[in-house]
Enzyme design. Structure first.
Site, short mmCIF file in Angstrom:
data_model
loop_
_atom_site.label_atom_id
_atom_site.label_comp_id
_atom_site.label_asym_id
_atom_site.label_seq_id
_atom_site.Cartn_x
_atom_site.Cartn_y
_atom_site.Cartn_z
N LYS A 52 1.02 -1.18 0.22
CA LYS A 52 -0.37 -0.06 0.06
C LYS A 52 1.13 0.85 -0.14
CE LYS A 52 -3.68 -2.46 2.42
NZ LYS A 52 -4.25 -2.79 3.54
N GLN A 96 -3.52 -1.93 9.39
CA GLN A 96 -4.33 -3.25 8.85
C GLN A 96 -5.03 -3.86 10.03
OE1 GLN A 96 -3.26 -3.32 5.91
NE2 GLN A 96 -3.71 -5.16 6.37
N ASP A 119 -10.75 2.74 4.37
CA ASP A 119 -11.22 1.10 4.25
C ASP A 119 -12.52 0.86 3.68
OD1 ASP A 119 -9.19 -0.56 3.86
OD2 ASP A 119 -8.72 0.07 6.41
N1 GUN Z 1 -6.63 -7.10 6.02
C1 GUN Z 1 -7.20 -7.77 5.35
N2 GUN Z 1 -7.76 -7.13 4.41
C2 GUN Z 1 -7.75 -5.65 4.39
C3 GUN Z 1 -8.08 -4.27 3.97
O1 GUN Z 1 -8.21 -4.11 2.92
N3 GUN Z 1 -8.05 -3.72 4.73
C4 GUN Z 1 -6.88 -3.26 6.48
N4 GUN Z 1 -6.59 -2.52 7.02
N5 GUN Z 1 -6.78 -4.40 6.61
C5 GUN Z 1 -7.46 -6.37 6.10
#
Ligand code: GUN
Length: 291
Positions: A52, A96, A119
């Site tokens: 990211k 995350q 998100d």
């Molecule tokens: N863990 C698995 N997928 C995601 C996501 O799209 N965003 C976040 N913050 N954590 C995750």
């Protein structure tokens, strides 16, 4: 069989964003700023967050990675989120997941300002999505919609079977596919661990979205000729021939399923890159609301 190539589609989206960001910069306007919070050292989470941050660099966004150690208490994390909520330079906040046991995912998600919830996990964001209102849609289902759009896949009137009902993927995916949008307008069936006849339901599907988190769960005998198959799974399976000791497997048995499909996503290189492109889109739109 045609590949829904997430690398190509994501590259196209990031290319467009890069041009838009360069334009903002030329006009002396605010550049998008994403803050990612990583708690602990989970290998997969490290990889996702690094990807990211790298994507932010590619498109010209500002990014900040904040690390907390595994033992960190919820209080400190909530304080940091509050600080970021109040910082006008920050457009997007993502924490995350999964979080260590002592921290409640729910408390953390609810603490993020919905205007910075790139998100799309906050109940307000989800509520707005359900009502078809403008909002941040969580990155994986949004990425899948962008992928369908990129390849001009006709979804109207089709029967979509979503396998999995998680808050992050299955549930929002089922809603987006049923919304009165393009792509969308599907008749949707949601299957989950208690569904009795998954095979029969999948056999009726024009579109299957596999998001159950079990490697190679969808086998060729579950897929009808000409189906469109979207594989959200990404399980690390030990493999001593690989440098890092594992290979990535999807929720779909690709080799035997692919020949039956009109379109299918590979793993890796399908939904994964689209998830990141979608996060970049959300962060960009958040910034544009301030510009
Ligand atoms: N863990 C698995 N997928 C995601 C996501 O799209 N965003 C976040 N913050 N954590 C995750």
């Amino acid at each position: 069989m045609n590949l829904l190539d997430g690398k190509i589609a994501a590259q196209a989206i990031k290319h467009e964003l890069k041009i838009e960001v360069a334009q903002l910069s030329t006009e002396g306007k605010k550049i998008p700023h994403l803050v990612a919070i990583l708690v602990g050292n989970d290998g997969a989470s490290e990889t996702y967050v690094a990807a990211k941050v790298k994507a932010c660099e590619e498109v010209g966004f500002k990014s900040t990675l904040i690390r907390f150690n595994e033992q960190e208490g919820e209080f400190h994390l909530l304080n940091k989120i509050q600080e970021l909520n109040n910082d006008p330079d920050v457009d997007g906040i993502l924490v995350q997941l999964p979080l260590p046991k002592q921290i409640s995912d729910e408390q953390v998600i609810n603490a993020i300002d919905p205007d910075k919830d790139v998100d799309g996990f906050h109940p307000i964001s989800i509520g707005r999505m359900v009502q078809g209102l403008p909002t941040f849609v969580s990155a994986t289902p949004y990425g899948i919609m962008l992928l369908l759009k990129h390849y001009n896949i006709e979804t109207k009137g089709k029967h979509a079977v979503v396998v999995g009902r998680s808050n992050i993927v299955g549930r929002p995916m089922s809603i987006l596919l049923s919304n009165n949008t393009d792509p969308g307008n599907c008749t949707v069936t949601v299957c989950h661990s208690k569904t009795k006849n998954i095979k029969e339901l999948c056999l009726q599907a024009d579109i299957i979205v596999a998001a159950i988190g079990k490697s190679e769960f969808i086998t060729a005998d579950m897929v009808k000729e000409g189906a469109i198959v979207i594989d959200v799974g990404i399980t690390r399976v030990p493999d001593s021939t690989k440098k890092n000791g594992f290979k990535l497997k999807g929720d779909v048995a690709f080799e035997t399923v692919a020949p039956k499909c009109s379109w299918i996503t590979p793993v890796p290189g399908g939904v994964g890159p689209m998830t990141i492109a979608a996060l970049m889109m959300n962060t960009f739109h958040s910034c544009m609301q301030k510009n």
